[in-house]
Design a protein around this motif. Structure first.
Motif, PDB file in Angstrom:
ATOM      1  N   SER A  45       1.055  -1.183   0.407  1.00 27.17           N
ATOM      2  CA  SER A  45       0.088   0.165  -0.125  1.00 27.17           C
ATOM      3  C   SER A  45       0.707   1.362  -0.386  1.00 27.17           C
ATOM      4  O   SER A  45       2.156   0.922   0.456  1.00 27.17           O
ATOM      5  CB  SER A  45      -1.196  -0.007   0.875  1.00 27.17           C
ATOM      6  OG  SER A  45       0.077   0.210   2.321  1.00 27.17           O
ATOM      7  N   MET A  46       0.368   1.877  -0.759  1.00 25.06           N
ATOM      8  CA  MET A  46       1.132   3.403  -0.377  1.00 25.06           C
ATOM      9  C   MET A  46       1.289   4.049   0.750  1.00 25.06           C
ATOM     10  O   MET A  46       3.142   4.633   1.628  1.00 25.06           O
ATOM     11  CB  MET A  46       0.352   4.448  -0.778  1.00 25.06           C
ATOM     12  CG  MET A  46       0.850   5.811  -1.153  1.00 25.06           C
ATOM     13  SD  MET A  46       1.982   6.354  -1.881  1.00 25.06           S
ATOM     14  CE  MET A  46       1.635   6.253  -3.838  1.00 25.06           C
ATOM     15  N   GLN A  47       0.002   3.823   2.229  1.00 22.58           N
ATOM     16  CA  GLN A  47       0.663   3.987   3.686  1.00 22.58           C
ATOM     17  C   GLN A  47       2.228   3.158   4.234  1.00 22.58           C
ATOM     18  O   GLN A  47       2.952   3.640   4.730  1.00 22.58           O
ATOM     19  CB  GLN A  47      -0.230   3.595   4.774  1.00 22.58           C
ATOM     20  CG  GLN A  47       0.508   3.582   6.002  1.00 22.58           C
ATOM     21  CD  GLN A  47      -1.180   3.816   6.182  1.00 22.58           C
ATOM     22  OE1 GLN A  47      -1.644   3.128   5.863  1.00 22.58           O
ATOM     23  NE2 GLN A  47      -1.378   4.193   7.698  1.00 22.58           N
ATOM     24  N   GLU A  48       1.927   1.732   2.962  1.00 26.41           N
ATOM     25  CA  GLU A  48       3.366   0.772   4.088  1.00 26.41           C
ATOM     26  C   GLU A  48       4.038   1.486   2.968  1.00 26.41           C
ATOM     27  O   GLU A  48       5.576   0.871   3.601  1.00 26.41           O
ATOM     28  CB  GLU A  48       2.816  -0.510   3.443  1.00 26.41           C
ATOM     29  CG  GLU A  48       3.531  -1.699   3.943  1.00 26.41           C
ATOM     30  CD  GLU A  48       3.837  -2.982   3.876  1.00 26.41           C
ATOM     31  OE1 GLU A  48       4.566  -3.803   3.273  1.00 26.41           O
ATOM     32  OE2 GLU A  48       2.593  -3.042   3.181  1.00 26.41           O
ATOM     33  N   ALA A  49       4.714   1.989   1.929  1.00 28.74           N
ATOM     34  CA  ALA A  49       5.026   2.411   0.637  1.00 28.74           C
ATOM     35  C   ALA A  49       6.327   3.456   1.605  1.00 28.74           C
ATOM     36  O   ALA A  49       7.328   3.616   1.970  1.00 28.74           O
ATOM     37  CB  ALA A  49       5.040   2.709  -0.218  1.00 28.74           C
ATOM     38  N   VAL A  50       5.529   4.410   2.347  1.00 29.28           N
ATOM     39  CA  VAL A  50       5.397   5.980   2.752  1.00 29.28           C
ATOM     40  C   VAL A  50       6.657   5.022   3.981  1.00 29.28           C
ATOM     41  O   VAL A  50       7.831   5.597   4.047  1.00 29.28           O
ATOM     42  CB  VAL A  50       4.929   6.801   3.287  1.00 29.28           C
ATOM     43  CG1 VAL A  50       5.748   8.379   4.355  1.00 29.28           C
ATOM     44  CG2 VAL A  50       4.100   7.312   1.918  1.00 29.28           C
TER      45      VAL A  50
END
Length: 107
Positions: free
Chosen positions: A59-64
């Motif tokens: 996910s994007m949250q995990e990416a950040v």
């Protein structure tokens, strides 16, 4: 930024593009890759050969969050998916909004 490391958030669904040139640039210039899931991601991974600094996220949250763990002061972080976003996001605007929100949520 000659002394800065480069961290790239990329990946997603392939829309028939070739990733040879991107794979070459990743091998030559990118210090860490944070890879969103998708068929384009698979092609990029295949193209980079023995490059081992790929961090798969879902996910994007995990990416950040992963990027925050890897980044050091002075590093440059680039969100440049190089792929379609429809497997995780409504569209490119939703992808960008989720990135901004995830960055703002970092504590």
């Amino acid at each position: 930024f000659p002394d800065s490391r480069l961290l790239l958030i990329c990946g997603g669904q392939n829309k028939g593009l070739k990733y040879d040139e991107l794979s070459k640039l990743i091998r030559e210039r990118v210090d860490e890759v944070i890879m969103l899931p998708g068929t384009a991601s698979d092609k990029i991974k295949s193209g980079v050969g023995n490059y081992t600094r790929i961090h798969d996220v879902s996910s994007m949250q995990e990416a950040v969050k992963q990027t925050k763990k890897l980044a050091k002061k002075g590093d440059v972080v680039i969100l440049s998916p190089a792929a379609a976003s429809f497997n995780l996001f409504k569209n490119e605007f939703d992808r960008g909004a989720q990135f901004v929100k995830a960055v703002k949520d970092i504590k």
